[in-house]
Design a protein around this motif. Structure first.
Motif, PDB file in Angstrom:
ATOM      1  N   PHE A  12      -8.581   4.252  -1.016  1.00  0.00           N
ATOM      2  CA  PHE A  12      -8.016   3.165  -0.209  1.00  0.00           C
ATOM      3  C   PHE A  12      -7.106   3.636   0.919  1.00  0.00           C
ATOM      4  O   PHE A  12      -6.030   3.073   1.132  1.00  0.00           O
ATOM      5  CB  PHE A  12      -7.229   2.206  -1.115  1.00  0.00           C
ATOM      6  N   THR A  66      -4.313   6.561  -1.260  1.00  0.00           N
ATOM      7  CA  THR A  66      -3.886   5.697  -0.159  1.00  0.00           C
ATOM      8  C   THR A  66      -3.231   6.541   0.929  1.00  0.00           C
ATOM      9  O   THR A  66      -3.023   7.738   0.761  1.00  0.00           O
ATOM     10  CB  THR A  66      -2.875   4.650  -0.646  1.00  0.00           C
ATOM     11  N   TRP A 110       0.809  -1.220   0.000  1.00  0.00           N
ATOM     12  CA  TRP A 110       0.000   0.000   0.000  1.00  0.00           C
ATOM     13  C   TRP A 110       0.844   1.273   0.000  1.00  0.00           C
ATOM     14  O   TRP A 110       0.324   2.355  -0.260  1.00  0.00           O
ATOM     15  CB  TRP A 110      -0.956  -0.006   1.199  1.00  0.00           C
ATOM     16  N   GLU A 152      -5.837   4.211   4.924  1.00  0.00           N
ATOM     17  CA  GLU A 152      -5.760   3.241   6.023  1.00  0.00           C
ATOM     18  C   GLU A 152      -7.068   3.184   6.820  1.00  0.00           C
ATOM     19  O   GLU A 152      -7.413   2.153   7.385  1.00  0.00           O
ATOM     20  CB  GLU A 152      -4.587   3.574   6.940  1.00  0.00           C
ATOM     21  N   THR A 165       1.161   1.934  -4.157  1.00  0.00           N
ATOM     22  CA  THR A 165       0.047   1.508  -5.010  1.00  0.00           C
ATOM     23  C   THR A 165      -0.495   2.684  -5.814  1.00  0.00           C
ATOM     24  O   THR A 165      -0.585   2.624  -7.032  1.00  0.00           O
ATOM     25  CB  THR A 165      -1.059   0.858  -4.160  1.00  0.00           C
TER      26      THR A 165
END
Length: 453
Positions: free
Chosen positions: A308, A237, A229, A310, A232
């Motif tokens: 996306f 993110t 992650w 955390e 990405t």
């Protein structure tokens, strides 16, 4: 049908604020993914074929699941519980099998639902000579070895991912996670829960770290899933530093979403590739792929699912920082977060612990735990010490919740494995590496025998 006029700002904010509900209506949702494998070859199953993913989906329908189709393919299942809430089984891009549980009142209910699902999956899988494994990252197979599922949005994402990061395809094809979804009663409550859980997400990442292998060898990480992650797609993110700034609320999150490039729009059951295009342009009727069309609220809700970070905000908060694992840890994750976030004194104690961490602390911690796990440091403390405190806060929160099972046991027992991990300082990944270098004699394939459901 698309709307003929722009969505108002109130409508955009309402997609999130509508989730606010009084405490006595709060629920907990649990989701987990797992890797299927052919017991004879250990290969990930294809979609088609006598023992493929489609056969799994067909087999599960005997337990009252109804199929969800796209383009003539069964790509998921749904089942309503006695209260009218829906659970679903869905497919990640590489065929990772996901249960998105119904919103339930207690961790007892979640653990029961998860156990029933795993039992049903095992019954069908046994007949197909398949097994399922809960780890954060595929321990054996390369990207090229992983079959791709026939879902339109994934085709668009697979083409877009390499343009914005080097590990996005690994995220899609080779990771599995467990997450918990929790409610809030107001914007202020959402903000406090968002900040606290976002700061603590790397602590959960360390506690649940269980992905130390790539293509049959140790990969240098305790959680390769969490490392994926970090490279990405930076647009969608990360640790969302703005969440900790004064004035954060629904509006600021909506602006973040508006500034994040789109993946797709869905029209007449088909996914239209709008990757890299702007939702703001869509709002103005100027989306290059759909000129003159305005988005519906469903388009906006779809777009929110393509972020996306955390912790993700929709009509509830999603905790997204953990590797998948065995049944016990699938139950432990929602127990941890319900204990911290659903009891006011526990939430205050947790915030007090993290409130002085700065942006650099958050970012460094997120990266360090991928390799160091509980041995990482934050603000002069070891992650292990912080984890011990967090689990203790969650334990007190669950005691205060006083949600009892039929056997008159409260929810604290679901934290037992996390207490052991935190107290020992030994993550699940550390234990896997001990086995690899010891009893397994360097043979990662042993994980399929020793850790399958």
């Amino acid at each position: 049908m698309a709307e003929h006029e722009p969505l108002t700002r109130d409508a955009l904010l309402g997609a999130m604020s509508k989730g606010a509900k009084p405490k006595d209506q709060w629920r907990i949702g649990a989701e987990h993914e797992k890797f299927g494998f052919d017991r004879a070859t250990l290969r990930r199953p294809t979609y088609e074929g006598p023992n493929g993913i489609r056969a799994m989906l067909d087999g599960l329908q005997r337990f009252g699941w109804t199929p969800v189709e796209e383009g003539g393919h069964v790509i998921g299942l749904e089942r309503y519980n006695d209260e009218g809430f829906v659970a679903s089984v869905s497919l990640e891009p590489g065929g990772q099998f996901e249960l998105s549980g119904a919103p339930l009142k207690t961790i007892h209910d979640i653990c029961s639902e998860t156990g029933q699902h795993l039992l049903e999956v095992k019954q069908v899988a046994d007949q197909l000579n398949l097994g399922f494994l809960g780890l954060g990252f595929d321990p054996l197979w390369s990207r090229a070895d992983v079959p791709v599922m026939p879902k339109g949005r994934y085709e668009i994402m697979r083409a877009y991912m390499p343009k914005v990061g080097s590990l996005g395809l690994d995220m899609m094809l080779r990771t599995s996670t467990v997450q918990a979804n929790l409610d809030f009663d107001s914007e202020a409550d959402m903000v406090q829960k968002f900040r606290t859980s976002l700061a603590l997400q790397p602590i959960a990442t360390a506690l649940f770290a269980a992905s130390p292998f790539t293509e049959g060898k140790p990969n240098g990480f305790l959680t390769a899933r969490a490392n994926v992650w970090t490279d990405t797609d930076a647009d969608r993110t990360g640790m969302l530093n703005f969440v900790f700034e004064d004035g954060f609320g629904f509006e600021r999150y909506a602006d973040y979403a508006l500034d994040t490039p789109m993946y797709f729009a869905k029209r007449d059951g088909r996914y239209i590739d709008v990757s890299g295009q702007s939702f703001r342009d869509f709002q103005a009727g100027k989306l290059p792929a759909l000129p003159g069309e305005y988005p519906s609220i469903k388009d906006w809700n779809d777009h929110l699912t393509t972020l996306f970070p955390e912790v993700r905000l929709k009509a509830y908060l999603e905790m997204r920082g953990a590797d998948s694992g065995p049944w016990s840890r699938i139950c432990a994750l929602p127990a941890l977060w319900a204990g911290v976030l659903y009891d006011a004194p526990s939430l205050a104690a947790a915030w007090d612990m993290v409130k002085d961490w700065d942006v650099e602390d958050h970012e460094r911690l997120r990266r360090d735990v991928t390799r160091l796990g509980l041995k990482a440091q934050v603000a002069g403390r070891s992650v292990r010490d912080v984890a011990v405190d967090v689990v203790a806060i969650a334990r007190q929160g669950l005691k205060n919740r006083a949600c009892f099972s039929a056997g008159m046991v409260d929810e604290r027992g679901y934290l037992a494995e996390l207490e052991d991990i935190a107290d020992s300082g030994v993550t699940p990944a550390d234990r896997l590496l001990e086995l690899y270098h010891g009893a397994w004699q360097g043979d990662v394939k042993r994980v399929y025998a020793d850790f399958a459901y």
